[in-house]
Each structure stands twice: as structure tokens, then as C-alpha cells.
Design a protein around this motif. Structure first.
Motif, PDB file in Angstrom:
ATOM      1  N   LYS A 145       6.017 -60.476 -33.910  1.00 18.99           N
ATOM      2  CA  LYS A 145       6.896 -59.547 -34.633  1.00 18.99           C
ATOM      3  C   LYS A 145       6.515 -58.076 -34.486  1.00 18.99           C
ATOM      4  O   LYS A 145       7.091 -57.226 -35.150  1.00 18.99           O
ATOM      5  N   GLU A 146       5.525 -57.762 -33.661  1.00 18.09           N
ATOM      6  CA  GLU A 146       5.120 -56.368 -33.471  1.00 18.09           C
ATOM      7  C   GLU A 146       4.827 -56.112 -32.007  1.00 18.09           C
ATOM      8  O   GLU A 146       4.518 -57.027 -31.255  1.00 18.09           O
ATOM      9  N   GLY A 147       4.907 -54.848 -31.627  1.00 17.37           N
ATOM     10  CA  GLY A 147       4.612 -54.463 -30.255  1.00 17.37           C
ATOM     11  C   GLY A 147       5.858 -54.409 -29.396  1.00 17.37           C
ATOM     12  O   GLY A 147       6.978 -54.681 -29.842  1.00 17.37           O
ATOM     13  N   GLU A 148       5.652 -54.041 -28.146  1.00 16.84           N
ATOM     14  CA  GLU A 148       6.751 -53.835 -27.204  1.00 16.84           C
ATOM     15  C   GLU A 148       7.628 -55.079 -26.998  1.00 16.84           C
ATOM     16  O   GLU A 148       8.847 -54.985 -27.096  1.00 16.84           O
TER      17      GLU A 148
ATOM     18  N   LEU B 280       8.181 -48.803 -19.121  1.00 14.04           N
ATOM     19  CA  LEU B 280       8.832 -49.021 -17.828  1.00 14.04           C
ATOM     20  C   LEU B 280       8.618 -47.827 -16.913  1.00 14.04           C
ATOM     21  O   LEU B 280       8.326 -47.988 -15.728  1.00 14.04           O
ATOM     22  N   LEU B 281       8.774 -46.640 -17.461  1.00 12.15           N
ATOM     23  CA  LEU B 281       8.580 -45.432 -16.653  1.00 12.15           C
ATOM     24  C   LEU B 281       7.153 -45.353 -16.126  1.00 12.15           C
ATOM     25  O   LEU B 281       6.932 -45.003 -14.969  1.00 12.15           O
ATOM     26  N   LEU B 282       6.186 -45.679 -16.969  1.00  9.18           N
ATOM     27  CA  LEU B 282       4.785 -45.659 -16.540  1.00  9.18           C
ATOM     28  C   LEU B 282       4.526 -46.661 -15.426  1.00  9.18           C
ATOM     29  O   LEU B 282       3.729 -46.415 -14.526  1.00  9.18           O
ATOM     30  N   ARG B 283       5.204 -47.807 -15.486  1.00 12.23           N
ATOM     31  CA  ARG B 283       5.003 -48.843 -14.475  1.00 12.23           C
ATOM     32  C   ARG B 283       5.944 -48.679 -13.285  1.00 12.23           C
ATOM     33  O   ARG B 283       5.911 -49.485 -12.356  1.00 12.23           O
ATOM     34  N   GLY B 284       6.795 -47.670 -13.319  1.00 14.20           N
ATOM     35  CA  GLY B 284       7.717 -47.436 -12.213  1.00 14.20           C
ATOM     36  C   GLY B 284       8.772 -48.516 -12.067  1.00 14.20           C
ATOM     37  O   GLY B 284       9.187 -48.850 -10.963  1.00 14.20           O
ATOM     38  N   ARG B 285       9.245 -49.047 -13.184  1.00 16.67           N
ATOM     39  CA  ARG B 285      10.235 -50.125 -13.160  1.00 16.67           C
ATOM     40  C   ARG B 285      11.458 -49.734 -13.962  1.00 16.67           C
ATOM     41  O   ARG B 285      11.409 -48.856 -14.811  1.00 16.67           O
TER      42      ARG B 285
ATOM     43  N   VAL C 146      15.704 -57.538 -17.547  1.00 20.14           N
ATOM     44  CA  VAL C 146      16.913 -56.852 -18.008  1.00 20.14           C
ATOM     45  C   VAL C 146      16.818 -55.355 -17.741  1.00 20.14           C
ATOM     46  O   VAL C 146      15.826 -54.721 -18.100  1.00 20.14           O
ATOM     47  N   SER C 147      17.857 -54.806 -17.137  1.00 17.45           N
ATOM     48  CA  SER C 147      17.953 -53.360 -16.978  1.00 17.45           C
ATOM     49  C   SER C 147      18.549 -52.794 -18.259  1.00 17.45           C
ATOM     50  O   SER C 147      19.774 -52.697 -18.410  1.00 17.45           O
ATOM     51  N   VAL C 148      17.671 -52.442 -19.185  1.00 16.31           N
ATOM     52  CA  VAL C 148      18.098 -51.980 -20.503  1.00 16.31           C
ATOM     53  C   VAL C 148      18.989 -50.748 -20.379  1.00 16.31           C
ATOM     54  O   VAL C 148      20.026 -50.647 -21.030  1.00 16.31           O
ATOM     55  N   GLY C 149      18.608 -49.810 -19.509  1.00 18.46           N
ATOM     56  CA  GLY C 149      19.369 -48.576 -19.337  1.00 18.46           C
ATOM     57  C   GLY C 149      20.778 -48.809 -18.815  1.00 18.46           C
ATOM     58  O   GLY C 149      21.690 -48.042 -19.127  1.00 18.46           O
ATOM     59  N   ALA C 150      20.987 -49.845 -18.043  1.00 19.20           N
ATOM     60  CA  ALA C 150      22.326 -50.154 -17.529  1.00 19.20           C
ATOM     61  C   ALA C 150      23.123 -51.005 -18.522  1.00 19.20           C
ATOM     62  O   ALA C 150      24.349 -50.889 -18.594  1.00 19.20           O
ATOM     63  N   TRP C 151      22.443 -51.839 -19.294  1.00 14.69           N
ATOM     64  CA  TRP C 151      23.119 -52.768 -20.189  1.00 14.69           C
ATOM     65  C   TRP C 151      23.620 -52.113 -21.476  1.00 14.69           C
ATOM     66  O   TRP C 151      24.740 -52.380 -21.920  1.00 14.69           O
ATOM     67  N   LEU C 152      22.802 -51.245 -22.076  1.00 13.52           N
ATOM     68  CA  LEU C 152      23.187 -50.659 -23.360  1.00 13.52           C
ATOM     69  C   LEU C 152      24.535 -49.921 -23.315  1.00 13.52           C
ATOM     70  O   LEU C 152      25.341 -50.082 -24.242  1.00 13.52           O
TER      71      LEU C 152
ATOM     72  N   VAL D  78      22.647 -59.549 -17.870  1.00 11.61           N
ATOM     73  CA  VAL D  78      22.347 -59.985 -16.511  1.00 11.61           C
ATOM     74  C   VAL D  78      20.844 -59.865 -16.274  1.00 11.61           C
ATOM     75  O   VAL D  78      20.247 -58.815 -16.489  1.00 11.61           O
ATOM     76  N   VAL D  79      20.265 -60.961 -15.844  1.00 12.25           N
ATOM     77  CA  VAL D  79      18.829 -61.028 -15.553  1.00 12.25           C
ATOM     78  C   VAL D  79      18.680 -61.162 -14.046  1.00 12.25           C
ATOM     79  O   VAL D  79      19.240 -62.076 -13.445  1.00 12.25           O
ATOM     80  N   GLU D  80      17.962 -60.252 -13.476  1.00 15.23           N
ATOM     81  CA  GLU D  80      17.700 -60.307 -12.041  1.00 15.23           C
ATOM     82  C   GLU D  80      16.467 -61.137 -11.784  1.00 15.23           C
ATOM     83  O   GLU D  80      15.358 -60.720 -12.114  1.00 15.23           O
ATOM     84  N   PRO D  81      16.627 -62.318 -11.206  1.00 13.21           N
ATOM     85  CA  PRO D  81      15.467 -63.206 -11.027  1.00 13.21           C
ATOM     86  C   PRO D  81      14.410 -62.695 -10.075  1.00 13.21           C
ATOM     87  O   PRO D  81      13.265 -63.071 -10.172  1.00 13.21           O
ATOM     88  N   ALA D  82      14.760 -61.797  -9.179  1.00 18.44           N
ATOM     89  CA  ALA D  82      13.778 -61.314  -8.203  1.00 18.44           C
ATOM     90  C   ALA D  82      12.851 -60.252  -8.797  1.00 18.44           C
ATOM     91  O   ALA D  82      11.817 -59.945  -8.216  1.00 18.44           O
ATOM     92  N   GLU D  83      13.213 -59.694  -9.929  1.00 20.13           N
ATOM     93  CA  GLU D  83      12.435 -58.618 -10.536  1.00 20.13           C
ATOM     94  C   GLU D  83      11.341 -59.183 -11.453  1.00 20.13           C
ATOM     95  O   GLU D  83      11.598 -60.061 -12.252  1.00 20.13           O
ATOM     96  N   VAL D  84      10.148 -58.693 -11.323  1.00 18.89           N
ATOM     97  CA  VAL D  84       9.045 -59.104 -12.180  1.00 18.89           C
ATOM     98  C   VAL D  84       8.792 -57.987 -13.164  1.00 18.89           C
ATOM     99  O   VAL D  84       8.698 -56.827 -12.768  1.00 18.89           O
ATOM    100  N   SER D  85       8.686 -58.340 -14.459  1.00 13.58           N
ATOM    101  CA  SER D  85       8.465 -57.273 -15.449  1.00 13.58           C
ATOM    102  C   SER D  85       6.999 -57.063 -15.717  1.00 13.58           C
ATOM    103  O   SER D  85       6.149 -57.827 -15.480  1.00 13.58           O
TER     104      SER D  85
END
Length: 188
Positions: A99-102, A146-151, A157-163, A181-188
Motif C-alpha cells: 500500500k505504499e511506494g511507487e 521512469l525519467l531516471l531510468r530512461g523509460r 504501461v505508457s502512462v503518459g500516452a494512456w492518461l 495497452v501493455v507492450e509485452p516487449a518492454e521491461v519495466s
């Protein structure tokens, strides 16, 4: 605002994305005031079932999101307009991550989006807007990481595209359903 007419059934959106989980879909989409409560009513589709608990893999989010069947099931449910049920599936995941954290903020944001869409369907737009504002706050918590990890994706999920798609759906009746939409090739 009170409803002037009884609630209507939720209908599966056209052409949903492929499923991600192996779990069976419920026999109906719960709509408060229309269908039996899934857990509390004897005719509910989850009546008498154990309290949902996420699989152990769900405690290791975001790294093991592909192994978290309950997270993927929530996506399947959401994409087929099982909004109450998606909320429930994701709530088990939210509890599993503590219930806490990212990861918890991300999953809670998904829960709130599903609840906002259900509120919209129930013709309570104020409640939908309030839930969506809370969802945006929670989902924005993942962006710095995400920005720190360059993703650009979190747990697939592409949060920026979905919202913006969700916002458009909430603001414009008849807009395209905001599939998660979940892109299976992308690793988070």
C-alpha cells in the motif's frame, strides 16, 4: 446529482486487446443498483469465495509484473469493461505490495481510473472527476523514476500516452474506450 433512471449494463468495448491472463472472466459485469453485489449477495459471482489475495509474485513489483497474474487479470477485466472486478483484482495487488511506494501508487491509480469509469457509467460525473484527479496524482508518482531510468513505460504501461485517452473518454461521450495497452516487449 441523483440518477433520473436506473443504471444500465456495462457493455464490452469493441475490439479489446488480446488477453494477458489465464483467469476466467466473471459471468457478468457488476453495476451497483443493477446486478447482485458479487461478494455480498447470494447470487453474486464471487459469493462465498475467499477474500482475494494476490499471488506471491505480485509482492515483487514492478520488476516481476509479467508474473503477477492478478495485475494482468485486472488489465483484462478493465479492457472488457469489468470495472468493478478490475478494481477488486488490482486491490489485491495493491495490498500485496504494501500500500505504499511507487508500485502501490501506480496500482492505486489504476484502481481509481476503473472506479472513475464506473462512476461515469453511473452518471455521477463529479465523482468520476474527483477519482480521476486522485488517479492522476498517483500515476504521476511513477514518472520521475521512469525519467531516471530512461523509460516511458511502467509495468508495461505508457502512462503518459494512456492518461490523455482516459481524460478524453471521461470528457467526451462516445470517445474511444481507453484500453490499457501493455507492450509485452518492454521491461519495466
Amino acid at each position: 446529482m441523483s440518477r433520473s433512471r436506473p443504471p444500465s449494463p456495462l457493455i464490452e468495448p469493441k475490439n479489446p486487446p488480446a488477453r494477458h491472463s489465464r483467469l476466467r472472466l466473471p459471468p457478468y459485469r457488476h453495476v451497483p443498483g443493477l446486478t447482485p453485489h458479487p461478494v455480498r449477495h447470494p447470487e453474486g459471482h464471487q459469493y462465498g469465495a475467499d477474500e482475494p489475495a494476490a499471488s506471491p509474485e505480485c509482492a515483487n513489483l514492478p520488476e516481476q509484473w509479467r508474473e503477477c497474474e492478478d495485475y494482468l487479470y485486472g488489465i483484462d477485466l478493465f479492457n472488457r469493461a469489468y470495472l468493478w472486478e478490475a478494481h477488486e483484482a488490482w486491490e489485491a495487488v495493491w495490498i500485496a505490495v504494501g500500500k505504499e511506494g511507487e508500485p502501490a501508487a501506480f496500482v492505486q491509480g489504476l484502481i481509481q481510473v476503473a472506479a472513475a469509469l464506473l462512476r461515469l457509467h453511473l452518471e455521477t460525473p463529479g465523482g468520476a472527476r474527483n477519482l480521476m484527479a486522485r488517479a492522476q496524482r498517483n500515476l504521476s508518482e511513477v514518472e520521475p523514476g521512469l525519467l531516471l531510468r530512461g523509460r516511458d513505460r511502467y509495468m508495461g504501461v505508457s502512462v503518459g500516452a494512456w492518461l490523455p485517452l482516459v481524460e478524453r473518454y471521461l470528457e467526451h461521450p462516445g470517445a474511444a474506450y481507453p484500453y490499457l495497452v501493455v507492450e509485452p516487449a518492454e521491461v519495466s
